[in-house]
Motif scaffolding. Structure first.
Motif, PDB file in Angstrom:
ATOM      1  N   CYS A  60       0.783  -1.242   0.000  1.00  0.00           N
ATOM      2  CA  CYS A  60       0.000   0.000   0.000  1.00  0.00           C
ATOM      3  C   CYS A  60       0.811   1.288   0.000  1.00  0.00           C
ATOM      4  O   CYS A  60       0.282   2.333  -0.369  1.00  0.00           O
ATOM      5  CB  CYS A  60      -0.930   0.008   1.202  1.00  0.00           C
ATOM      6  SG  CYS A  60      -2.085  -1.373   1.190  1.00  0.00           S
TER       7      CYS A  60
ATOM      8  N   ALA B  39       3.917   1.998  -1.451  1.00  0.00           N
ATOM      9  CA  ALA B  39       5.061   1.998  -2.364  1.00  0.00           C
ATOM     10  C   ALA B  39       5.462   3.395  -2.823  1.00  0.00           C
ATOM     11  O   ALA B  39       6.647   3.701  -2.907  1.00  0.00           O
ATOM     12  CB  ALA B  39       4.765   1.117  -3.574  1.00  0.00           C
ATOM     13  N   GLU B  40       4.495   4.255  -3.097  1.00  0.00           N
ATOM     14  CA  GLU B  40       4.829   5.604  -3.579  1.00  0.00           C
ATOM     15  C   GLU B  40       5.083   6.586  -2.442  1.00  0.00           C
ATOM     16  O   GLU B  40       5.862   7.514  -2.582  1.00  0.00           O
ATOM     17  CB  GLU B  40       3.703   6.155  -4.466  1.00  0.00           C
ATOM     18  CG  GLU B  40       3.632   5.504  -5.834  1.00  0.00           C
ATOM     19  CD  GLU B  40       2.833   4.210  -5.820  1.00  0.00           C
ATOM     20  OE1 GLU B  40       1.875   4.124  -5.037  1.00  0.00           O
ATOM     21  OE2 GLU B  40       3.170   3.296  -6.576  1.00  0.00           O
ATOM     22  N   GLU B  41       4.419   6.406  -1.319  1.00  0.00           N
ATOM     23  CA  GLU B  41       4.470   7.388  -0.239  1.00  0.00           C
ATOM     24  C   GLU B  41       5.627   7.185   0.742  1.00  0.00           C
ATOM     25  O   GLU B  41       6.146   8.139   1.300  1.00  0.00           O
ATOM     26  CB  GLU B  41       3.157   7.354   0.566  1.00  0.00           C
ATOM     27  CG  GLU B  41       1.926   7.664  -0.247  1.00  0.00           C
ATOM     28  CD  GLU B  41       1.351   6.438  -0.952  1.00  0.00           C
ATOM     29  OE1 GLU B  41       1.751   5.310  -0.619  1.00  0.00           O
ATOM     30  OE2 GLU B  41       0.525   6.621  -1.849  1.00  0.00           O
ATOM     31  N   ASP B  42       6.014   5.956   0.968  1.00  0.00           N
ATOM     32  CA  ASP B  42       6.997   5.620   1.999  1.00  0.00           C
ATOM     33  C   ASP B  42       8.413   5.752   1.443  1.00  0.00           C
ATOM     34  O   ASP B  42       8.883   4.897   0.702  1.00  0.00           O
ATOM     35  CB  ASP B  42       6.741   4.201   2.500  1.00  0.00           C
ATOM     36  CG  ASP B  42       7.561   3.828   3.713  1.00  0.00           C
ATOM     37  OD1 ASP B  42       8.599   4.476   3.972  1.00  0.00           O
ATOM     38  OD2 ASP B  42       7.183   2.876   4.407  1.00  0.00           O
ATOM     39  N   LYS B  43       9.091   6.819   1.812  1.00  0.00           N
ATOM     40  CA  LYS B  43      10.435   7.090   1.287  1.00  0.00           C
ATOM     41  C   LYS B  43      11.482   6.104   1.802  1.00  0.00           C
ATOM     42  O   LYS B  43      12.548   5.947   1.204  1.00  0.00           O
ATOM     43  CB  LYS B  43      10.870   8.523   1.634  1.00  0.00           C
ATOM     44  CG  LYS B  43       9.925   9.585   1.103  1.00  0.00           C
ATOM     45  CD  LYS B  43       9.807   9.522  -0.407  1.00  0.00           C
ATOM     46  CE  LYS B  43       8.880  10.608  -0.901  1.00  0.00           C
ATOM     47  NZ  LYS B  43       8.223  10.291  -2.147  1.00  0.00           N
TER      48      LYS B  43
ATOM     49  N   GLU C 179      10.850  -4.510   1.132  1.00  0.00           N
ATOM     50  CA  GLU C 179      11.177  -4.339  -0.291  1.00  0.00           C
ATOM     51  C   GLU C 179      12.156  -5.418  -0.761  1.00  0.00           C
ATOM     52  O   GLU C 179      11.977  -6.003  -1.830  1.00  0.00           O
ATOM     53  CB  GLU C 179      11.766  -2.950  -0.535  1.00  0.00           C
ATOM     54  CG  GLU C 179      11.999  -2.631  -1.982  1.00  0.00           C
ATOM     55  CD  GLU C 179      10.716  -2.545  -2.802  1.00  0.00           C
ATOM     56  OE1 GLU C 179      10.779  -2.875  -4.002  1.00  0.00           O
ATOM     57  OE2 GLU C 179       9.659  -2.162  -2.261  1.00  0.00           O
TER      58      GLU C 179
ATOM     59  N   SER D 244       9.904  -8.004  -3.022  1.00  0.00           N
ATOM     60  CA  SER D 244      10.221  -7.751  -4.431  1.00  0.00           C
ATOM     61  C   SER D 244      10.864  -8.974  -5.067  1.00  0.00           C
ATOM     62  O   SER D 244      10.615  -9.270  -6.237  1.00  0.00           O
ATOM     63  CB  SER D 244      11.141  -6.542  -4.563  1.00  0.00           C
ATOM     64  OG  SER D 244      10.432  -5.375  -4.243  1.00  0.00           O
TER      65      SER D 244
ATOM     66  N   GLU E 149       6.899  -7.229  -8.788  1.00  0.00           N
ATOM     67  CA  GLU E 149       6.075  -6.047  -9.045  1.00  0.00           C
ATOM     68  C   GLU E 149       4.712  -6.389  -9.616  1.00  0.00           C
ATOM     69  O   GLU E 149       3.733  -5.697  -9.340  1.00  0.00           O
ATOM     70  CB  GLU E 149       6.813  -5.079  -9.965  1.00  0.00           C
ATOM     71  CG  GLU E 149       7.965  -4.368  -9.284  1.00  0.00           C
ATOM     72  CD  GLU E 149       7.538  -3.626  -8.018  1.00  0.00           C
ATOM     73  OE1 GLU E 149       6.508  -2.916  -8.039  1.00  0.00           O
ATOM     74  OE2 GLU E 149       8.237  -3.769  -7.005  1.00  0.00           O
TER      75      GLU E 149
ATOM     76  N   ARG F 170       2.500  -7.219  -6.721  1.00  0.00           N
ATOM     77  CA  ARG F 170       2.173  -5.994  -5.976  1.00  0.00           C
ATOM     78  C   ARG F 170       1.080  -5.221  -6.706  1.00  0.00           C
ATOM     79  O   ARG F 170       0.128  -4.749  -6.099  1.00  0.00           O
ATOM     80  CB  ARG F 170       3.397  -5.112  -5.771  1.00  0.00           C
ATOM     81  CG  ARG F 170       3.031  -3.881  -4.969  1.00  0.00           C
ATOM     82  CD  ARG F 170       4.099  -2.905  -4.565  1.00  0.00           C
ATOM     83  NE  ARG F 170       5.442  -3.056  -4.977  1.00  0.00           N
ATOM     84  CZ  ARG F 170       6.490  -2.616  -4.272  1.00  0.00           C
ATOM     85  NH1 ARG F 170       6.311  -2.010  -3.106  1.00  0.00           N
ATOM     86  NH2 ARG F 170       7.705  -2.762  -4.712  1.00  0.00           N
TER      87      ARG F 170
ATOM     88  N   ARG G  17      -2.574  -4.343  -5.244  1.00  0.00           N
ATOM     89  CA  ARG G  17      -3.003  -2.933  -5.138  1.00  0.00           C
ATOM     90  C   ARG G  17      -4.315  -2.698  -5.873  1.00  0.00           C
ATOM     91  O   ARG G  17      -5.103  -1.837  -5.499  1.00  0.00           O
ATOM     92  CB  ARG G  17      -1.933  -2.001  -5.680  1.00  0.00           C
ATOM     93  CG  ARG G  17      -0.715  -1.904  -4.779  1.00  0.00           C
ATOM     94  CD  ARG G  17       0.220  -0.843  -5.285  1.00  0.00           C
ATOM     95  NE  ARG G  17      -0.449   0.447  -5.178  1.00  0.00           N
ATOM     96  CZ  ARG G  17      -0.035   1.449  -4.436  1.00  0.00           C
ATOM     97  NH1 ARG G  17       1.066   1.324  -3.749  1.00  0.00           N
ATOM     98  NH2 ARG G  17      -0.689   2.571  -4.388  1.00  0.00           N
TER      99      ARG G  17
END
Length: 95
Positions: free
Chosen positions: A30, A32-36, A44, A48, A53, A56, A60
């Motif tokens: 959930c 992937a884009e927000e968590d730096k 990961e 991964s 991917e 994932r 999603r």
């Protein structure tokens, strides 16, 4: 079904109790884009490699996800899981 080695679980949970694996999986799916910090995480590295991917992306895209622990006891087999969902909620947790 996914079964990880003890070494992979230790990497995934990063020093936490192995019960953390479910949180790590949700994070991987959930956030992937927000968590730096996710790219350097055990989640990961492990997910991964073993899921990839495409999995994932499928997870999603799912309308909802259901996590069942191994010690789950179902008392009413006639009740659909969807009856416990509430469209006004993004996340429902039960213990």
């Amino acid at each position: 079904s996914l079964s990880l080695s003890r070494v992979d679980m230790a990497t995934l949970c990063e020093g936490r109790h192995f019960a953390w694996a479910k949180v790590a999986l949700l994070r991987w799916i959930c956030a992937a884009e927000e968590d730096k910090e996710l790219p350097q995480s055990g989640a990961e590295r492990i997910f991964s490699r073993v899921l990839g991917e495409s999995v994932r992306a499928e997870l999603r895209a799912a309308e909802w996800l259901l996590w069942l622990d191994a010690d789950l006891m179902v008392l009413d087999h006639d009740t659909a899981f969807s009856e416990f969902l509430d469209d006004s909620k993004d996340l429902v947790l039960g213990e």
